[in-house]
Scaffold this active site. Structure first.
Site, mmCIF file in Angstrom:
data_model
loop_
_atom_site.group_PDB
_atom_site.id
_atom_site.type_symbol
_atom_site.label_atom_id
_atom_site.label_comp_id
_atom_site.label_asym_id
_atom_site.label_seq_id
_atom_site.Cartn_x
_atom_site.Cartn_y
_atom_site.Cartn_z
ATOM 1 C CG ASN A 123 -31.513 -1.750 -34.522
ATOM 2 O OD1 ASN A 123 -32.888 -2.140 -34.541
ATOM 3 N ND2 ASN A 123 -30.921 -2.090 -33.292
ATOM 4 C CD GLU A 159 -38.609 -6.982 -26.439
ATOM 5 O OE1 GLU A 159 -37.398 -6.578 -25.923
ATOM 6 O OE2 GLU A 159 -39.268 -7.937 -26.392
ATOM 7 C CB CYS A 199 -31.428 -3.561 -28.287
ATOM 8 S SG CYS A 199 -31.923 -5.103 -28.970
HETATM 9 P P1 NDP Z 1 -36.478 5.441 -31.675
HETATM 10 O O1 NDP Z 1 -37.144 5.307 -30.247
HETATM 11 O O2 NDP Z 1 -35.993 6.734 -32.102
HETATM 12 O O3 NDP Z 1 -37.696 5.303 -32.926
HETATM 13 C C1 NDP Z 1 -38.224 3.834 -32.795
HETATM 14 C C2 NDP Z 1 -39.557 3.861 -33.316
HETATM 15 O O4 NDP Z 1 -40.444 4.756 -32.629
HETATM 16 C C3 NDP Z 1 -39.344 4.450 -34.809
HETATM 17 O O5 NDP Z 1 -40.270 4.046 -35.646
HETATM 18 C C4 NDP Z 1 -40.110 6.108 -34.500
HETATM 19 O O6 NDP Z 1 -40.156 6.715 -35.587
HETATM 20 C C5 NDP Z 1 -40.906 5.772 -33.518
HETATM 21 N N1 NDP Z 1 -41.446 6.845 -32.384
HETATM 22 C C6 NDP Z 1 -40.683 8.065 -32.705
HETATM 23 N N2 NDP Z 1 -41.263 8.819 -31.663
HETATM 24 C C7 NDP Z 1 -42.618 8.305 -31.316
HETATM 25 C C8 NDP Z 1 -43.404 8.476 -30.464
HETATM 26 N N3 NDP Z 1 -43.510 9.520 -29.773
HETATM 27 N N4 NDP Z 1 -44.722 7.474 -30.353
HETATM 28 C C9 NDP Z 1 -44.668 6.289 -31.125
HETATM 29 N N5 NDP Z 1 -43.648 5.917 -31.983
HETATM 30 C C10 NDP Z 1 -42.476 6.695 -31.970
HETATM 31 O O7 NDP Z 1 -35.270 4.207 -31.917
HETATM 32 P P2 NDP Z 1 -34.497 4.096 -33.032
HETATM 33 O O8 NDP Z 1 -35.240 3.931 -34.289
HETATM 34 O O9 NDP Z 1 -33.255 5.353 -32.889
HETATM 35 O O10 NDP Z 1 -33.778 2.646 -32.619
HETATM 36 C C11 NDP Z 1 -32.847 2.419 -31.821
HETATM 37 C C12 NDP Z 1 -33.449 2.171 -30.443
HETATM 38 O O11 NDP Z 1 -34.131 1.057 -30.436
HETATM 39 C C13 NDP Z 1 -31.935 1.744 -29.516
HETATM 40 O O12 NDP Z 1 -32.436 2.215 -28.245
HETATM 41 C C14 NDP Z 1 -32.096 0.049 -29.224
HETATM 42 O O13 NDP Z 1 -31.297 -0.323 -28.261
HETATM 43 C C15 NDP Z 1 -33.489 0.023 -29.580
HETATM 44 N N6 NDP Z 1 -33.970 -1.381 -29.736
HETATM 45 C C16 NDP Z 1 -34.317 -2.159 -28.812
HETATM 46 C C17 NDP Z 1 -34.533 -3.570 -29.293
HETATM 47 C C18 NDP Z 1 -35.097 -4.510 -28.450
HETATM 48 O O14 NDP Z 1 -35.396 -5.501 -28.557
HETATM 49 N N7 NDP Z 1 -34.784 -4.304 -27.006
HETATM 50 C C19 NDP Z 1 -34.143 -3.990 -30.487
HETATM 51 C C20 NDP Z 1 -33.541 -2.981 -31.652
HETATM 52 C C21 NDP Z 1 -33.424 -1.844 -31.058
HETATM 53 P P3 NDP Z 1 -39.155 7.439 -36.378
HETATM 54 O O15 NDP Z 1 -38.337 6.539 -36.998
HETATM 55 O O16 NDP Z 1 -39.615 8.507 -37.469
HETATM 56 O O17 NDP Z 1 -38.302 8.467 -35.359
#
Ligand code: NDP
Length: 493
Positions: free
Chosen positions: A159, A254, A288
């Site tokens: 995002n 985060e 988020c």
């Molecule tokens: P995900 O948790 O699905 O993925 C985040 C990242 O982790 C991606 O690069 C993903 O790869 C990777 N990933 C997936 N599985 C694993 C694993 N087992 N071990 C390590 N890395 C892994 O989140 P989204 O990409 O869907 O993002 C949205 C989420 O992020 C929402 O919940 C949002 O609230 C949160 N967010 C939090 C923020 C904060 O600062 N607190 C800011 C922005 C977003 P892949 O893309 O291939 O799945």
């Protein structure tokens, strides 16, 4: 399945070179049009190992490079990034469906600010000299220094695909760490551009590496024993696993949220409804820090609702590439599905759609829901879609209790004219950020950002991330003259 040949520079970036990813090919589609816009090749687990090894090897030299030189390269990277800004902005919008205005804000306010701040913060960051408590003379001193932690594993969501990853990468490089980045599978193309920026700035081979891929690649990276710090941004579900893998290492997590915007009876309704528009519908709700629940005092609910509907009608939903558009599509089918599920669950339990409610492909209408209660999914889980769910409360204590009743604790806001109530509510809320008379989607680049409860651990943004990227060490000096030392100091106690 690959739909087109993978272009050069579209694989992992390891040890200063673009290599062919031996894993699967990831095709990227524009969520607004469904058009195929590019492909990248994923790293295998062996290539993740190679990236960490390159970063580990580079670290031994890089940590010894003068801070002036490291900061100079960060500044050079900022210049190149600025030259290529428009290209990166367009790529973000085509890849994740963000409006171009929002992508511009991500680059010009977020990413650019990290470059500026890292240069300033790291140059000013210094250690301390303490008097020793074990010595009654001035002969003993304790020096406290921060040393770069080593290899930083940065895993980011789609995002804010550049801005979020840029924080640990830029600060890490400036501090003398090296980095391996696993971008989201939904946003690898803008990650490639950012990798080119760092490459062209002249960072030495291995200091910065990129491994594309899905969750298994991220998992291999965060569990790698040669990683010194893990900086992960993503969902609670993924983050809990990452926390286990990271173990005792430095880490910042985060994670997701279900932020409440509380509107007290004395609130300025125009201001509160403007903030709710930004809180609920900015980036189609895919933040988020989104206002996922609007908690409104029962005495003003009708007036607030009217103001909110009026403003929602003005939103222009459509082509994210147009400068006029306020809201683009949802980025992934999974987010659309969850938004639908949460709206349908709420309706089945008695909520009413006051405005919107429908979708056309990945485009979902901004939707206002009335009659939300705590037993509904939308009140307990993160929706991450363009919804404004309204709940009511009778008094301050009830508002605080509803606001704190989810597993999340990222960002909240409260609208009131009363300094006393603002202060009281802000202290009682179990959220890492509380804004008074401001949208939940307000981000101050100088303030510490992070979550309580399941919304995460650690803090970041500007100098607040330095703790996670460094190890603090004490070095004590005995500067007593003479062989015996100071007789007044007890030798054994
Ligand atoms: P995900 O948790 O699905 O993925 C985040 C990242 O982790 C991606 O690069 C993903 O790869 C990777 N990933 C997936 N599985 C694993 C694993 N087992 N071990 C390590 N890395 C892994 O989140 P989204 O990409 O869907 O993002 C949205 C989420 O992020 C929402 O919940 C949002 O609230 C949160 N967010 C939090 C923020 C904060 O600062 N607190 C800011 C922005 C977003 P892949 O893309 O291939 O799945």
């Amino acid at each position: 399945m690959a739909m087109t040949a993978v272009a050069p520079r579209s694989g992992p970036f390891i040890g200063g070179e673009w290599v062919h990813g031996e894993g699967e090919v990831i095709d990227v589609e524009n969520p607004a049009t469904g058009e195929h816009i590019g492909s990248v090749s994923s790293a295998t687990i062996e290539q993740v190992d190679a990236a960490v090894a390159a970063a580990r090897q580079a670290f031994d030299q890089w940590r010894r490079v003068s801070v002036l030189e490291r900061v100079h390269l960060c500044r050079r990277a900022f210049e190149i990034c600025t030259e290529r800004n428009e290209e990166i902005i367009q790529t973000i919008s085509r890849e994740v469906g963000k409006t171009v205005r929002q992508s511009r804000s991500e680059m010009e306010r977020g990413t650019a600010e990290h470059f500026r701040r890292a240069a300033e913060d790291v140059l000013r960051h210094s250690g301390k000299v303490l008097p020793s408590t074990m010595d009654y003379t001035t002969a003993k001193k304790v020096l406290v220094i921060d040393q770069p932690v080593g290899v930083v594993a940065a895993v980011s969501p789609w995002n804010f695909p550049v801005d979020i990853a840029a924080i640990p990468i830029i600060y890490g490089l400036a501090l003398g760490c090296t980095a391996v980045w696993k971008p989201s599978e939904y946003a690898p193309l803008c990650a490639q551009l950012f990798a080119e920026v760092l490459h062209d700035a002249g960072f030495p081979p291995g200091t910065f590496n990129v491994v594309h891929g899905r969750g298994d690649v991220g998992q291999a990276l965060v569990r790698h024993p040669d990683v010194g710090a893990v900086v992960f941004t993503g969902s609670v579900e993924t983050g809990e696993g990452v926390a286990r893998e990271a173990g005792l290492r430095n880490r910042v997590l985060e994670l997701g949220g279900n932020g409440p915007q509380i509107v007290l009876a004395d609130a300025d309704i125009d201001r509160a409804s403007d903030a709710a528009i930004r809180g609920c519908f900015y980036l189609a709700g895919q933040c988020c820090t989104a206002a996922e629940r609007l908690l409104v005092h029962e005495s003003i609910k009708d007036r607030f609702m009217e103001a909110l509907v009026e403003r929602t009608k003005q939103l222009r939903v459509g082509d994210p590439m147009s400068e006029e558009t306020d809201m683009g599509p949802l980025c992934t089918p999974a987010v659309l599905e969850r938004t639908r599920e949460h709206i349908e669950d709420a309706e089945s339990k008695g909520a009413r759609v006051v405005y919107g409610g429908k979708h056309d492909g990945q485009f979902h209408e901004p939707t206002i829901l009335d009659g939300i209660t705590s037993d509904m999914l939308i009140a307990q889980k993160e929706t991450f879609g363009p919804v404004a769910p309204i709940m009511t409360f009778r008094d301050l204590e009830e508002a605080i209790s509803i606001a704190n009743e989810t597993q999340y604790g990222l960002t909240a806001s409260v609208f009131t004219q009363s300094l006393h109530d603002a202060w009281y509510v802000a202290e009682e809320l179990q959220h890492g950020t509380v804004h008074v008379n401001e949208s939940t989607n307000y981000w101050d680049q100088l303030a510490p950002f992070g979550g309580m409860k399941k919304s995460g651990a650690g803090r970041e943004l500007s100098s607040w991330i330095i703790d996670a990227l460094t190890e603090t060490k004490q070095i004590s000096f005995d500067v007593t003259r003479g062989e015996e030392g100071d007789a007044s100091v007890p030798k054994m106690t």
